[in-house]
Design a protein around this motif. Sequence first.
Motif, PDB file in Angstrom:
ATOM      1  N   MET A  90      12.543 -14.515  -4.582  1.00  0.00           N
ATOM      2  CA  MET A  90      11.201 -14.033  -4.221  1.00  0.00           C
ATOM      3  C   MET A  90      11.291 -12.593  -3.710  1.00  0.00           C
ATOM      4  SD  MET A  90       7.953 -14.588  -3.973  1.00  0.00           S
ATOM      5  CE  MET A  90       7.327 -16.243  -3.676  1.00  0.00           C
ATOM      6  N   GLU A  91      12.376 -12.302  -2.996  1.00  0.00           N
ATOM      7  CA  GLU A  91      12.552 -10.933  -2.501  1.00  0.00           C
ATOM      8  C   GLU A  91      12.622  -9.954  -3.687  1.00  0.00           C
ATOM      9  OE1 GLU A  91      12.301  -9.409   0.286  1.00  0.00           O
ATOM     10  OE2 GLU A  91      13.183  -7.481  -0.291  1.00  0.00           O
ATOM     11  N   ALA A  92      13.312 -10.358  -4.763  1.00  0.00           N
ATOM     12  CA  ALA A  92      13.403  -9.479  -5.941  1.00  0.00           C
ATOM     13  C   ALA A  92      12.010  -9.257  -6.539  1.00  0.00           C
ATOM     14  CB  ALA A  92      14.334 -10.098  -6.983  1.00  0.00           C
ATOM     15  N   ILE A  93      11.203 -10.313  -6.578  1.00  0.00           N
ATOM     16  CA  ILE A  93       9.851 -10.184  -7.143  1.00  0.00           C
ATOM     17  C   ILE A  93       8.984  -9.288  -6.246  1.00  0.00           C
ATOM     18  CG2 ILE A  93       7.792 -11.473  -7.841  1.00  0.00           C
ATOM     19  CD1 ILE A  93       9.683 -13.866  -8.414  1.00  0.00           C
ATOM     20  N   LEU A  94       9.130  -9.478  -4.927  1.00  0.00           N
ATOM     21  CA  LEU A  94       8.369  -8.631  -3.991  1.00  0.00           C
ATOM     22  C   LEU A  94       8.787  -7.172  -4.099  1.00  0.00           C
ATOM     23  CD1 LEU A  94       8.334 -11.005  -0.933  1.00  0.00           C
ATOM     24  CD2 LEU A  94       6.292  -9.961  -1.923  1.00  0.00           C
ATOM     25  N   ARG A  95      10.079  -6.953  -4.280  1.00  0.00           N
ATOM     26  CA  ARG A  95      10.561  -5.566  -4.432  1.00  0.00           C
ATOM     27  C   ARG A  95       9.983  -4.934  -5.694  1.00  0.00           C
ATOM     28  NH1 ARG A  95      16.485  -4.334  -2.001  1.00  0.00           N
ATOM     29  NH2 ARG A  95      16.141  -5.539  -0.128  1.00  0.00           N
ATOM     30  N   TYR A  96       9.940  -5.736  -6.745  1.00  0.00           N
ATOM     31  CA  TYR A  96       9.383  -5.213  -8.006  1.00  0.00           C
ATOM     32  C   TYR A  96       7.912  -4.852  -7.806  1.00  0.00           C
ATOM     33  CZ  TYR A  96       8.129  -5.160 -13.010  1.00  0.00           C
ATOM     34  OH  TYR A  96       7.671  -4.814 -14.260  1.00  0.00           O
ATOM     35  N   LEU A  97       7.173  -5.759  -7.143  1.00  0.00           N
ATOM     36  CA  LEU A  97       5.753  -5.485  -6.916  1.00  0.00           C
ATOM     37  C   LEU A  97       5.582  -4.246  -6.034  1.00  0.00           C
ATOM     38  CD1 LEU A  97       2.787  -6.219  -7.189  1.00  0.00           C
ATOM     39  CD2 LEU A  97       3.064  -7.914  -5.380  1.00  0.00           C
ATOM     40  N   GLN A  98       6.392  -4.156  -4.992  1.00  0.00           N
ATOM     41  CA  GLN A  98       6.294  -2.982  -4.110  1.00  0.00           C
ATOM     42  C   GLN A  98       6.594  -1.696  -4.889  1.00  0.00           C
ATOM     43  OE1 GLN A  98       7.616  -2.994  -0.060  1.00  0.00           O
ATOM     44  NE2 GLN A  98       8.704  -1.074  -0.320  1.00  0.00           N
ATOM     45  N   TYR A  99       7.614  -1.768  -5.724  1.00  0.00           N
ATOM     46  CA  TYR A  99       7.984  -0.582  -6.505  1.00  0.00           C
ATOM     47  C   TYR A  99       6.835  -0.185  -7.439  1.00  0.00           C
ATOM     48  CZ  TYR A  99      11.252   2.686  -8.613  1.00  0.00           C
ATOM     49  OH  TYR A  99      11.875   3.838  -9.015  1.00  0.00           O
ATOM     50  N   ASP A 100       6.193  -1.189  -8.027  1.00  0.00           N
ATOM     51  CA  ASP A 100       5.063  -0.923  -8.921  1.00  0.00           C
ATOM     52  C   ASP A 100       3.925  -0.237  -8.149  1.00  0.00           C
ATOM     53  OD1 ASP A 100       3.770  -1.175 -11.461  1.00  0.00           O
ATOM     54  OD2 ASP A 100       2.636  -2.876 -10.681  1.00  0.00           O
ATOM     55  N   VAL A 101       3.655  -0.730  -6.941  1.00  0.00           N
ATOM     56  CA  VAL A 101       2.602  -0.109  -6.115  1.00  0.00           C
ATOM     57  C   VAL A 101       3.007   1.340  -5.791  1.00  0.00           C
ATOM     58  CG1 VAL A 101       1.335  -0.203  -3.922  1.00  0.00           C
ATOM     59  CG2 VAL A 101       1.904  -2.328  -5.106  1.00  0.00           C
ATOM     60  N   GLN A 102       4.276   1.529  -5.445  1.00  0.00           N
ATOM     61  CA  GLN A 102       4.736   2.884  -5.099  1.00  0.00           C
ATOM     62  C   GLN A 102       4.654   3.815  -6.308  1.00  0.00           C
ATOM     63  OE1 GLN A 102       8.623   1.625  -3.783  1.00  0.00           O
ATOM     64  NE2 GLN A 102       8.114   1.869  -1.630  1.00  0.00           N
ATOM     65  N   GLN A 103       5.035   3.295  -7.480  1.00  0.00           N
ATOM     66  CA  GLN A 103       5.141   4.156  -8.654  1.00  0.00           C
ATOM     67  C   GLN A 103       3.794   4.396  -9.346  1.00  0.00           C
ATOM     68  OE1 GLN A 103       7.614   2.540 -11.787  1.00  0.00           O
ATOM     69  NE2 GLN A 103       7.802   4.498 -12.832  1.00  0.00           N
ATOM     70  N   CYS A 104       2.974   3.354  -9.453  1.00  0.00           N
ATOM     71  CA  CYS A 104       1.808   3.451 -10.345  1.00  0.00           C
ATOM     72  C   CYS A 104       0.451   3.517  -9.645  1.00  0.00           C
ATOM     73  CB  CYS A 104       1.800   2.277 -11.320  1.00  0.00           C
ATOM     74  SG  CYS A 104       3.308   2.190 -12.292  1.00  0.00           S
ATOM     75  N   TYR A 105       0.383   3.104  -8.381  1.00  0.00           N
ATOM     76  CA  TYR A 105      -0.936   2.991  -7.748  1.00  0.00           C
ATOM     77  C   TYR A 105      -1.646   4.350  -7.638  1.00  0.00           C
ATOM     78  CZ  TYR A 105      -4.482   1.122  -4.549  1.00  0.00           C
ATOM     79  OH  TYR A 105      -5.665   0.734  -3.972  1.00  0.00           O
ATOM     80  N   ALA A 106      -0.874   5.408  -7.402  1.00  0.00           N
ATOM     81  CA  ALA A 106      -1.500   6.728  -7.232  1.00  0.00           C
ATOM     82  C   ALA A 106      -2.203   7.212  -8.498  1.00  0.00           C
ATOM     83  CB  ALA A 106      -0.452   7.756  -6.791  1.00  0.00           C
ATOM     84  N   GLU A 107      -1.874   6.613  -9.645  1.00  0.00           N
ATOM     85  CA  GLU A 107      -2.553   7.014 -10.892  1.00  0.00           C
ATOM     86  C   GLU A 107      -4.049   6.722 -10.819  1.00  0.00           C
ATOM     87  OE1 GLU A 107      -0.561   5.410 -14.355  1.00  0.00           O
ATOM     88  OE2 GLU A 107       1.375   5.941 -13.477  1.00  0.00           O
ATOM     89  N   ILE A 108      -4.430   5.812  -9.907  1.00  0.00           N
ATOM     90  CA  ILE A 108      -5.857   5.496  -9.735  1.00  0.00           C
ATOM     91  C   ILE A 108      -6.632   6.751  -9.337  1.00  0.00           C
ATOM     92  CG2 ILE A 108      -7.487   4.183  -8.291  1.00  0.00           C
ATOM     93  CD1 ILE A 108      -5.358   1.943  -8.210  1.00  0.00           C
ATOM     94  N   TYR A 109      -5.949   7.680  -8.687  1.00  0.00           N
ATOM     95  CA  TYR A 109      -6.616   8.931  -8.300  1.00  0.00           C
ATOM     96  C   TYR A 109      -7.185   9.647  -9.532  1.00  0.00           C
ATOM     97  CZ  TYR A 109      -7.363  13.601  -6.432  1.00  0.00           C
ATOM     98  OH  TYR A 109      -7.928  14.795  -6.075  1.00  0.00           O
ATOM     99  N   GLU A 110      -6.526   9.482 -10.673  1.00  0.00           N
ATOM    100  CA  GLU A 110      -7.009  10.121 -11.900  1.00  0.00           C
ATOM    101  C   GLU A 110      -7.846   9.184 -12.768  1.00  0.00           C
ATOM    102  OE1 GLU A 110      -7.277  12.997 -13.229  1.00  0.00           O
ATOM    103  OE2 GLU A 110      -6.199  14.107 -11.692  1.00  0.00           O
ATOM    104  N   ASN A 111      -7.415   7.913 -12.869  1.00  0.00           N
ATOM    105  CA  ASN A 111      -8.102   7.057 -13.855  1.00  0.00           C
ATOM    106  C   ASN A 111      -9.129   6.106 -13.227  1.00  0.00           C
ATOM    107  OD1 ASN A 111      -6.621   4.853 -12.794  1.00  0.00           O
ATOM    108  ND2 ASN A 111      -5.039   5.008 -14.368  1.00  0.00           N
ATOM    109  N   TYR A 112      -9.227   6.041 -11.936  1.00  0.00           N
ATOM    110  CA  TYR A 112     -10.196   5.200 -11.218  1.00  0.00           C
ATOM    111  C   TYR A 112     -10.091   3.720 -11.600  1.00  0.00           C
ATOM    112  CZ  TYR A 112     -12.515   9.351  -9.391  1.00  0.00           C
ATOM    113  OH  TYR A 112     -12.789  10.517  -8.735  1.00  0.00           O
ATOM    114  N   SER A 113      -8.941   3.307 -12.126  1.00  0.00           N
ATOM    115  CA  SER A 113      -8.833   1.937 -12.643  1.00  0.00           C
ATOM    116  C   SER A 113      -8.104   1.010 -11.675  1.00  0.00           C
ATOM    117  CB  SER A 113      -8.108   1.944 -13.987  1.00  0.00           C
ATOM    118  OG  SER A 113      -8.922   2.513 -14.946  1.00  0.00           O
TER     119      SER A 113
END
Length: 389
Positions: free
Chosen positions: A296-319
Amino acid sequence: MKVLKNELFDEFKCLAGECPETCCYGWRIIVDDETKKRILEKDGIWGKCLRFSLQGPDKNYFNYDSGSCIFHGINGLCNVQKKLGTEYMPEICRKYPREIRNYGSFATKHLDLSCVHVSQMLLARQQRPALIECDEECERDRHGSNDDPQFEEIVLTSQKEIIQMLNVKPQLLFDPATMDRILHALLAYCQYAQDTVLAHKDMKLTKEDGMPSYFYELCKSDDMPDAGRSYFPLPIMALNRLINTQFDLQDSRPFSMINRTIEWYHHKFDLKTEIEGQKVWTRMVKEFLREDPSRMEAILRYLQYDVQQCYAEIYENYSFVHFAVSAIMHVNMFLFLMVNYNRKKKLTQDSMAKLLSAYERAACHNLGLNKDMYAIVCDYLPIQTLELG
Ligand code: SF4
């Protein structure tokens, strides 16, 4: 400039000839204009060889058939780099797996998990890697044109809050319901944020409304929105549809880890009815997570990494919703691969990292495939507007 940088960014060093995988297989490599110009001016046998290797309608790709790059030597090193130097390598090969985005008022610096060593680093370190805010140069041209400090603050603040939401108590790592609640909270928050954006309402999304933590708390109570539907694990039929896209053809090497894992899944599930298959899948997931909290820790790390890497793209795409649905898909696919691999082989930390990078290579770098997979996941979630941003 304000830079949000993953802690791993400065630690990364390519494994080169020691790499257990390679990034020189399976991808078309776009050759940028500057490198192409150098190649066109290069004389001698190497110039001819490079020009012969430029393929595609505009002759601006290496490895156009996505097999193994012809410059990938048997020692695992790039022959262009070895014989001619990095200036003749396409820009993407020089930079990979570094991913820098310049949003005008801030920038992000990350490493792509499709590189097996990045996945290894993510899972092997003692602590989850943090997102560091620093003041640095950004060598990339500006990406997009948004200029909205208030929205920037909303996106970056909610990013921090979502990351906080992933810090769960150790005893909760054994239970699939932990991730199910987190994903419910994530989607509920993103839907709320998306509706607010679409309605051009006041954008106080995080501070006064206390979100997204508010949603997480709500998800812990009996009032969890959409409580009757499982987001983790997704139904086995949804996962079956996801792997029956072109996903399983992304790595055509015989005995590739991901293809063998899918084959093992088919052997176990193909003759079962949907109801039987679902029962078996739910039980397998429970047992799999109960056996070892590092999963579960590996899955949480993956999710956290995804939030760190991709969430800021919302600033451009509003999605917002696109982000949440993709995150739900990614963690479920990682779970699917780990559970099915674990039936036949020992699931070590290294094999988790290899599955993760193989999944990222297959699903996250092929836009058409990604859209098809996204649409399938939307069928299983309460998404009103099919948003393919
Ligand atoms: S996959 Fe990563 S570590 Fe391996 S050769 Fe490519 S960049 Fe280097």
